[in-house]
Scaffold this motif. Sequence first.
Motif, short mmCIF file in Angstrom:
data_model
loop_
_atom_site.label_atom_id
_atom_site.label_comp_id
_atom_site.label_asym_id
_atom_site.label_seq_id
_atom_site.Cartn_x
_atom_site.Cartn_y
_atom_site.Cartn_z
N LYS A 1 -10.04 30.75 -56.32
CA LYS A 1 -9.46 29.37 -56.43
C LYS A 1 -10.47 28.42 -55.66
N LYS A 35 -8.73 36.38 -54.24
CA LYS A 35 -7.79 35.45 -55.02
C LYS A 35 -8.21 34.10 -54.35
N MET A 36 -7.99 34.17 -53.20
CA MET A 36 -8.41 32.83 -52.42
C MET A 36 -9.78 32.14 -52.71
N GLN A 72 -5.26 24.30 -49.06
CA GLN A 72 -3.75 24.62 -49.11
C GLN A 72 -3.53 25.94 -48.24
N ASP A 73 -2.87 25.72 -47.11
CA ASP A 73 -2.55 27.00 -46.39
C ASP A 73 -2.02 28.04 -47.11
N GLY A 74 -2.59 29.02 -47.13
CA GLY A 74 -1.88 30.36 -47.79
C GLY A 74 -2.50 30.46 -49.26
N VAL A 75 -2.77 29.46 -49.92
CA VAL A 75 -3.20 29.27 -51.18
C VAL A 75 -4.86 29.53 -51.50
N ASN A 76 -5.35 28.74 -51.00
CA ASN A 76 -6.98 29.07 -50.89
C ASN A 76 -7.67 29.17 -49.42
#
Length: 94
Positions: free
Chosen positions: A64, A60-61, A28-32
């Motif tokens: 996840k 953080k990524m 998910q772009d920018g999330v993981n």
Amino acid sequence: TSMSLLEAMACRLPVVVSDVPANCEWIQDGVNGFLVPRKKVNPISEKILILLNDQALAVKMGSKNLDIAHTRADLEKNYPKFESIYQQMVETKN
């Protein structure tokens, strides 16, 4: 799905990958991680620099990704599902 992508995720790493459909199923772009347009070099280096300069985001990524790998890439849990689907396809053909 790229095995190296799943291995990186299981190693708690953030990832920068091209936006091919198989990668989009996992990232998910920018999330993981970051998805970048295919055949373009500059976006890749820009995203890598973001991760190098923001250690908290990278951690953080990565965390996840480890959670996703445990949930969705667990061979022990997913192989029976795959085998069942395959068996249904074989039975349907016959």
